[in-house]
Write a protein that holds these residues in place. Structure first.
Motif, PDB file in Angstrom:
ATOM      1  N   LEU A 150       0.823  -1.399  -0.177  1.00 46.57           N
ATOM      2  CA  LEU A 150       0.006   0.028  -0.032  1.00 46.57           C
ATOM      3  C   LEU A 150       0.743   1.246   0.015  1.00 46.57           C
ATOM      4  CD1 LEU A 150      -2.438  -1.416   2.677  1.00 46.57           C
ATOM      5  CD2 LEU A 150      -2.928  -1.046   0.196  1.00 46.57           C
ATOM      6  N   ILE A 151       0.699   2.223  -0.895  1.00 46.36           N
ATOM      7  CA  ILE A 151       1.288   3.264  -1.145  1.00 46.36           C
ATOM      8  C   ILE A 151       1.358   4.389  -0.020  1.00 46.36           C
ATOM      9  CG2 ILE A 151       0.021   4.372  -2.797  1.00 46.36           C
ATOM     10  CD1 ILE A 151       2.573   5.238  -4.163  1.00 46.36           C
ATOM     11  N   ARG A 152       2.041   5.113   0.658  1.00 43.64           N
ATOM     12  CA  ARG A 152       1.931   6.379   1.299  1.00 43.64           C
ATOM     13  C   ARG A 152       2.738   7.525   0.964  1.00 43.64           C
ATOM     14  NH1 ARG A 152      -1.805   3.484   2.330  1.00 43.64           N
ATOM     15  NH2 ARG A 152      -2.238   2.561   4.333  1.00 43.64           N
ATOM     16  N   TRP A 153       2.218   8.648   1.120  1.00 42.25           N
ATOM     17  CA  TRP A 153       3.085   9.731   0.611  1.00 42.25           C
ATOM     18  C   TRP A 153       3.605  10.398   1.680  1.00 42.25           C
ATOM     19  CZ3 TRP A 153       0.563  14.173  -2.817  1.00 42.25           C
ATOM     20  CH2 TRP A 153       1.793  15.301  -2.971  1.00 42.25           C
ATOM     21  N   GLN A 154       4.828  10.558   2.142  1.00 46.01           N
ATOM     22  CA  GLN A 154       5.519  11.240   3.310  1.00 46.01           C
ATOM     23  C   GLN A 154       5.837  12.710   2.734  1.00 46.01           C
ATOM     24  OE1 GLN A 154       8.076   9.095   5.232  1.00 46.01           O
ATOM     25  NE2 GLN A 154       8.149  10.220   7.174  1.00 46.01           N
ATOM     26  N   HIS A 155       5.038  13.629   2.735  1.00 51.87           N
ATOM     27  CA  HIS A 155       5.302  14.812   2.255  1.00 51.87           C
ATOM     28  C   HIS A 155       6.339  15.741   3.168  1.00 51.87           C
ATOM     29  CE1 HIS A 155       4.787  19.169   1.064  1.00 51.87           C
ATOM     30  NE2 HIS A 155       4.232  18.679  -0.169  1.00 51.87           N
TER      31      HIS A 155
END
Length: 308
Positions: free
Chosen positions: A77-82
Motif C-alpha cells: 500500500l502506497i503512502r506519501w510522506q510529504h
C-alpha cells in the motif's frame, strides 16, 4: 464584466468537475471551483515533485492464514510522506493521480519497489511461500505495453514470480472483457497470480466471473464488518467463500477487526484474513520483523485439511 477568456475558463472548470463525477453528470460553475482547482493544481505539482524526490513509500499489511495464524503474504500500500504536510492519505492523491495520468509512473515505481521487497524476502525466508499483492489501477491495466513492462520488471528483478499477485477490480475488466482476459493470461503466463478486489461491490455476472483466470477473490470489507449484525451481509460473505472454493479459488476477507469476526470466518472455511485485528499497514522493516517472529512452519496440529 465577464471577459470571454474568463467565461471559457469557468466553463472548462465546470466541465472537468462534471467529468470527475462520472458519465452523464453535469455541473454549474461556482466560484468555489476555482479554489478547488488551484488546490488540485498545487497537489498535482507537489505529486510530480514527490515522485522525483522519492517521497513515496510502500507499507505492507499482513495477510494471515485463518486456521494457522501464519502470515502468508502482504498487500503493498502506497503512502506519501510529504516533507511539509507529513503523511498524505491515499484517498487524497490516488484519484488525482488517476485523473492526471501520474498513476502510470507512480504505478511503475510501486511495481519496482514491491518486486525489490519480494526479492529481499525470498532471500531472507526461502522456505516461506510469501506473496506480495500489488494493486493495479485502471490506467495501468489499459496500457497497451503493460505486459511487456511487467515482463521486463520481473526479469530484471530476479524473483520467483509466484511471489507476486496483482489485484484488479471488477470495473477494470468489465469494460472490455476479452482484452482483460488476454492481459490476465499474459500476467499468469509469467507465473504471477491475480486477485479480484472488493468482490461483491461491482456488477460482474457469474458467467463473466467464471471466465476470468483468477486465483483469489477478496471479500469487500463492508460485508465483513457488518456480517456480525446483519444476516444479509453474513449470507453474502458465506456465498463468496463458497463460490470461491467451487471455482477452485482462494478467498481473503478484508477489514477483519475483531477475534469474533475471525472466528466466524474460520467457521465458514474462509482461507485468509486481512485487517487491523492482526496489523495495520507496516513499514518494510516492521513487516520483516513480524516474519522473523514467526516460525517457518505452523503447528501442524492446527493446520487445515487439504482441499482438492
Amino acid at each position: 464584466l465577464h471577459h470571454p477568456e474568463n467565461l471559457l475558463r469557468d466553463a472548462q472548470t465546470a466541465m472537468y468537475r462534471a467529468r470527475s463525477q462520472g458519465l452523464g453528470h453535469c455541473e454549474i460553475f461556482a466560484t468555489g471551483m476555482l479554489t478547488a482547482n488551484l488546490k488540485q493544481f498545487n497537489l498535482e505539482q507537489a505529486m510530480r515533485q514527490g515522485i522525483e524526490a522519492e517521497e513515496f513509500v510502500l507499507y505492507y499489511q499482513p495477510i494471515v492464514h485463518l486456521q494457522t495464524g501464519m502470515i502468508m503474504g502482504f498487500e503493498a500500500l502506497i503512502r506519501w510522506q510529504h516533507p511539509q504536510e507529513g503523511f498524505i492519505a491515499p484517498g487524497m492523491f490516488i484519484p488525482l493521480a488517476e485523473e492526471t495520468g501520474l498513476i502510470i509512473p507512480l504505478g511503475d515505481w510501486i511495481c519496482q519497489q514491491a518486486i525489490a521487497q519480494v526479492r529481499q524476502w525470498q532471500a531472507q525466508f526461502p522456505h516461506r511461500p510469501l506473496t506480495v499483492s500489488i494493486n493495479l489501477s485502471g490506467r495501468q491495466f489499459a496500457q497497451a505495453d503493460f505486459g511487456e513492462k511487467l515482463t521486463q520488471l520481473i526479469t530484471n528483478g530476479g524473483i520467483d514470480p509466484q511471489g507476486l499477485k496483482f489485484e484488479i477490480t471488477e470495473s477494470m475488466v468489465m469494460g472490455n472483457l476479452e482484452a482483460a482476459i488476454d492481459l490476465m493470461l499474459r500476467i499468469k503466463s509469467l507465473g504471477c497470480k491475480i486477485s479480484l478486489d472488493d468482490f461483491g461491490t461491482g456488477y460482474s455476472s457469474l458467467s463473466q466471473l467464471r471466465r476470468l483466470p483468477l486465483d483469489t477473490l477478496k471479500v469487500d470489507q463492508s460485508f465483513v464488518r457488518a456480517m456480525g449484525d446483519s444476516r444479509e451481509d453474513l449470507a453474502i460473505v458465506e456465498m463468496v467463500i463458497n463460490l470461491s472454493h467451487t471455482l477452485a479459488m482462494e478467498v481473503i476477507a478484508e477489514g477483519v477487526e475483531t477475534e469474533a469476526d475471525a472466528a466466524l470466518l474460520r467457521s465458514l472455511r474462509c482461507d485468509f484474513g486481512q485487517g487491523y485485528l492482526w496489523d495495520r499497514p507496516l513499514p518494510a522493516t516492521a513487516a520483516t520483523a513480524r516474519l522473523r517472529d514467526q516460525p517457518d512452519q505452523p503447528d501442524q496440529s492446527v493446520a487445515p485439511e487439504h482441499k482438492e
